[in-house]
Design a protein around this motif. Structure first.
Motif, PDB file in Angstrom:
ATOM      1  N   HIS A   1      -4.209  10.193  -1.525  1.00 42.00           N
ATOM      2  CA  HIS A   1      -4.807   8.887  -1.807  1.00 42.00           C
ATOM      3  C   HIS A   1      -3.871   7.718  -1.511  1.00 42.00           C
ATOM      4  CE1 HIS A   1      -7.949  11.072  -3.860  1.00 42.00           C
ATOM      5  NE2 HIS A   1      -7.025  11.718  -4.527  1.00 42.00           N
ATOM      6  N   PHE A   2      -4.485   6.598  -1.096  1.00 37.60           N
ATOM      7  CA  PHE A   2      -3.752   5.339  -1.000  1.00 37.60           C
ATOM      8  C   PHE A   2      -4.077   4.504  -2.227  1.00 37.60           C
ATOM      9  CE2 PHE A   2      -4.116   6.659   3.423  1.00 37.60           C
ATOM     10  CZ  PHE A   2      -2.803   6.497   3.844  1.00 37.60           C
ATOM     11  N   CYS A   3      -3.105   3.671  -2.629  1.00 38.60           N
ATOM     12  CA  CYS A   3      -3.323   2.703  -3.697  1.00 38.60           C
ATOM     13  C   CYS A   3      -2.776   1.369  -3.200  1.00 38.60           C
ATOM     14  CB  CYS A   3      -2.590   3.106  -4.964  1.00 38.60           C
ATOM     15  SG  CYS A   3      -3.194   4.637  -5.705  1.00 38.60           S
TER      16      CYS A   3
ATOM     17  N   ARG B   1      -6.672  -1.548  -9.681  1.00 37.99           N
ATOM     18  CA  ARG B   1      -7.188  -0.249 -10.140  1.00 37.99           C
ATOM     19  C   ARG B   1      -8.695  -0.094  -9.995  1.00 37.99           C
ATOM     20  NH1 ARG B   1      -4.611   3.732 -12.729  1.00 37.99           N
ATOM     21  NH2 ARG B   1      -6.695   4.335 -13.376  1.00 37.99           N
ATOM     22  N   ALA B   2      -9.418  -1.197 -10.009  1.00 40.74           N
ATOM     23  CA  ALA B   2     -10.881  -1.082  -9.875  1.00 40.74           C
ATOM     24  C   ALA B   2     -11.473  -2.430  -9.483  1.00 40.74           C
ATOM     25  CB  ALA B   2     -11.498  -0.613 -11.187  1.00 40.74           C
ATOM     26  N   VAL B   3     -12.541  -2.378  -8.689  1.00 45.32           N
ATOM     27  CA  VAL B   3     -13.291  -3.586  -8.335  1.00 45.32           C
ATOM     28  C   VAL B   3     -14.782  -3.317  -8.507  1.00 45.32           C
ATOM     29  CG1 VAL B   3     -11.534  -4.177  -6.600  1.00 45.32           C
ATOM     30  CG2 VAL B   3     -13.690  -3.163  -5.868  1.00 45.32           C
ATOM     31  N   GLU B   4     -15.539  -4.408  -8.604  1.00 43.56           N
ATOM     32  CA  GLU B   4     -17.001  -4.315  -8.620  1.00 43.56           C
ATOM     33  C   GLU B   4     -17.497  -4.729  -7.244  1.00 43.56           C
ATOM     34  OE1 GLU B   4     -18.896  -6.334 -11.896  1.00 43.56           O
ATOM     35  OE2 GLU B   4     -20.649  -6.790 -10.656  1.00 43.56           O
ATOM     36  N   PRO B   5     -18.173  -3.835  -6.496  1.00 42.64           N
ATOM     37  CA  PRO B   5     -18.592  -4.161  -5.131  1.00 42.64           C
ATOM     38  C   PRO B   5     -19.499  -5.388  -5.088  1.00 42.64           C
ATOM     39  CG  PRO B   5     -18.860  -1.821  -5.571  1.00 42.64           C
ATOM     40  CD  PRO B   5     -18.545  -2.471  -6.886  1.00 42.64           C
TER      41      PRO B   5
ATOM     42  N   PRO C   1      -8.027   3.361  -8.453  1.00 42.85           N
ATOM     43  CA  PRO C   1      -7.207   2.816  -7.358  1.00 42.85           C
ATOM     44  C   PRO C   1      -7.356   3.563  -6.040  1.00 42.85           C
ATOM     45  CG  PRO C   1      -5.834   3.924  -8.998  1.00 42.85           C
ATOM     46  CD  PRO C   1      -7.215   3.843  -9.582  1.00 42.85           C
ATOM     47  N   GLY C   2      -7.485   4.887  -6.096  1.00 41.77           N
ATOM     48  CA  GLY C   2      -7.696   5.647  -4.867  1.00 41.77           C
ATOM     49  C   GLY C   2      -9.088   5.403  -4.304  1.00 41.77           C
ATOM     50  N   LYS C   3     -10.045   5.240  -5.206  1.00 41.60           N
ATOM     51  CA  LYS C   3     -11.432   4.996  -4.786  1.00 41.60           C
ATOM     52  C   LYS C   3     -11.570   3.637  -4.105  1.00 41.60           C
ATOM     53  CE  LYS C   3     -12.983   7.523  -8.891  1.00 41.60           C
ATOM     54  NZ  LYS C   3     -13.769   7.401 -10.142  1.00 41.60           N
ATOM     55  N   VAL C   4     -10.901   2.622  -4.641  1.00 46.04           N
ATOM     56  CA  VAL C   4     -10.945   1.289  -4.036  1.00 46.04           C
ATOM     57  C   VAL C   4     -10.456   1.364  -2.588  1.00 46.04           C
ATOM     58  CG1 VAL C   4      -9.921  -1.025  -4.066  1.00 46.04           C
ATOM     59  CG2 VAL C   4     -10.705   0.018  -6.197  1.00 46.04           C
ATOM     60  N   CYS C   5      -9.334   2.037  -2.380  1.00 42.92           N
ATOM     61  CA  CYS C   5      -8.774   2.110  -1.017  1.00 42.92           C
ATOM     62  C   CYS C   5      -9.662   2.923  -0.095  1.00 42.92           C
ATOM     63  CB  CYS C   5      -7.355   2.668  -1.060  1.00 42.92           C
ATOM     64  SG  CYS C   5      -6.176   1.468  -1.698  1.00 42.92           S
ATOM     65  N   GLU C   6     -10.295   3.971  -0.626  1.00 44.49           N
ATOM     66  CA  GLU C   6     -11.198   4.749   0.223  1.00 44.49           C
ATOM     67  C   GLU C   6     -12.432   3.927   0.582  1.00 44.49           C
ATOM     68  OE1 GLU C   6     -11.825   8.803  -0.997  1.00 44.49           O
ATOM     69  OE2 GLU C   6     -13.616   8.977   0.239  1.00 44.49           O
ATOM     70  N   ALA C   7     -12.999   3.232  -0.389  1.00 42.64           N
ATOM     71  CA  ALA C   7     -14.200   2.419  -0.143  1.00 42.64           C
ATOM     72  C   ALA C   7     -13.921   1.289   0.845  1.00 42.64           C
ATOM     73  CB  ALA C   7     -14.724   1.842  -1.454  1.00 42.64           C
TER      74      ALA C   7
ATOM     75  N   VAL D   1       0.862  -1.187   0.000  1.00 42.13           N
ATOM     76  CA  VAL D   1       0.000   0.000   0.000  1.00 42.13           C
ATOM     77  C   VAL D   1       0.893   1.230   0.000  1.00 42.13           C
ATOM     78  CG1 VAL D   1      -1.806   1.260   1.236  1.00 42.13           C
ATOM     79  CG2 VAL D   1      -1.740  -1.241   1.333  1.00 42.13           C
ATOM     80  N   TYR D   2       0.621   2.175  -0.882  1.00 34.05           N
ATOM     81  CA  TYR D   2       1.399   3.421  -0.863  1.00 34.05           C
ATOM     82  C   TYR D   2       0.458   4.615  -0.910  1.00 34.05           C
ATOM     83  CZ  TYR D   2       0.535   3.835  -5.883  1.00 34.05           C
ATOM     84  OH  TYR D   2      -0.067   3.947  -7.101  1.00 34.05           O
ATOM     85  N   PHE D   3       1.026   5.752  -0.525  1.00 35.34           N
ATOM     86  CA  PHE D   3       0.279   7.002  -0.437  1.00 35.34           C
ATOM     87  C   PHE D   3       0.766   7.923  -1.550  1.00 35.34           C
ATOM     88  CE2 PHE D   3      -0.265  11.252   1.578  1.00 35.34           C
ATOM     89  CZ  PHE D   3      -1.641  11.191   1.775  1.00 35.34           C
TER      90      PHE D   3
END
Length: 204
Positions: free
Chosen positions: A87-89, A106-110, A139-145, A80-82
């Motif tokens: 943002h984290f990725c 980079r992306a997932v489907e919930p 990628p930032g959205k995945v880590c936030e979610a 994990v990096y900032f």
DNA sequence: CCACGGATTGGCT
DNA sequence: GCCAATCCGTGGA
């Protein structure tokens, strides 16, 4: 349907193989995080590969540092990096010890814990259609979610906090290959892979 | 719809 | 001091 598929973690051996093989096969696998009795899960739909030996965009290109050292372990760890001060990725380390290779999710489907993801992203549970597809499409959205932060740096993916579930391979004809996004070096490498026509892919 | 730029931390030179 | 494996809001066509 899905409940007939095995609820089984990917073994160490999955991760220690060659970078691009793992990158392609990560598509369709389920990312799971269990924390504070909350289970979050999503199907991986977009990834990028990074290889410090030949790839100037990889964080390991400069050699081992405190930030990237986990990428020099053998496969099966979480890197994990900032970045951008905001943002984290998160990445899956691949290959054998000292390879310095990893795959960016980079992306997932919930799939599960969607209300929690909505809270983490928007601080509300009722989302517009647009917000729904914006939950984990980057990628930032995945880590936030998933609330993935530096605390999750170096986690062993064969453990019980963060892991991936076995799923069958996505057919080659359903995988799109392209150049990677958001980098300025080694831009020509075709090391981005995503599932064709999936609405959670960050962009075509 | 697309282009642009600000936010804001921390790693590295 | 420079700049990044990003996201989001703004402003113009």
């Amino acid at each position: 349907m899905n409940n007939l598929q095995p609820f089984e973690k990917l073994p160490k051996k999955f991760y220690t193989r060659e970078l691009l093989t793992v990158a392609r096969e990560l598509l369709g696998k389920i990312l799971v995080k269990i924390e504070d009795d909350k289970l979050l899960a999503g199907k991986i739909v977009e990834v990028e590969a990074y290889d410090g030996l030949i790839d100037e965009a990889a964080h390991t290109y400069i050699g081992k540092t405190k930030r990237n050292e986990i990428m020099f372990n053998e496969g099966g760890y979480f890197y994990v990096y900032f970045t951008y001060g905001a943002h984290f990725c998160c990445n899956v380390v691949t290959g054998m010890k000292d390879h310095g290779t990893a795959v960016l999710i980079r992306a997932v489907e919930p799939i599960a814990g969607i209300e929690q993801m909505a809270m983490n992203r928007y601080n509300k549970t009722s989302l517009s259609e647009k917000e729904k597809y914006n939950l984990t499409s980057g990628p930032g959205k995945v880590c936030e979610a998933f609330n993935i932060t530096k605390e999750h740096y170096g986690i062993d993916l064969t453990g019980d906090k963060i892991f991936l579930l076995k799923r069958r391979k996505i057919k080659g004809s359903d995988i799109v290959v392209s150049k990677r996004i958001g980098i300025k070096k080694s831009v020509e490498l075709p090391w981005r892979f995503y599932i064709k026509n999936n609405p959670y892919v960050s962009r075509k």
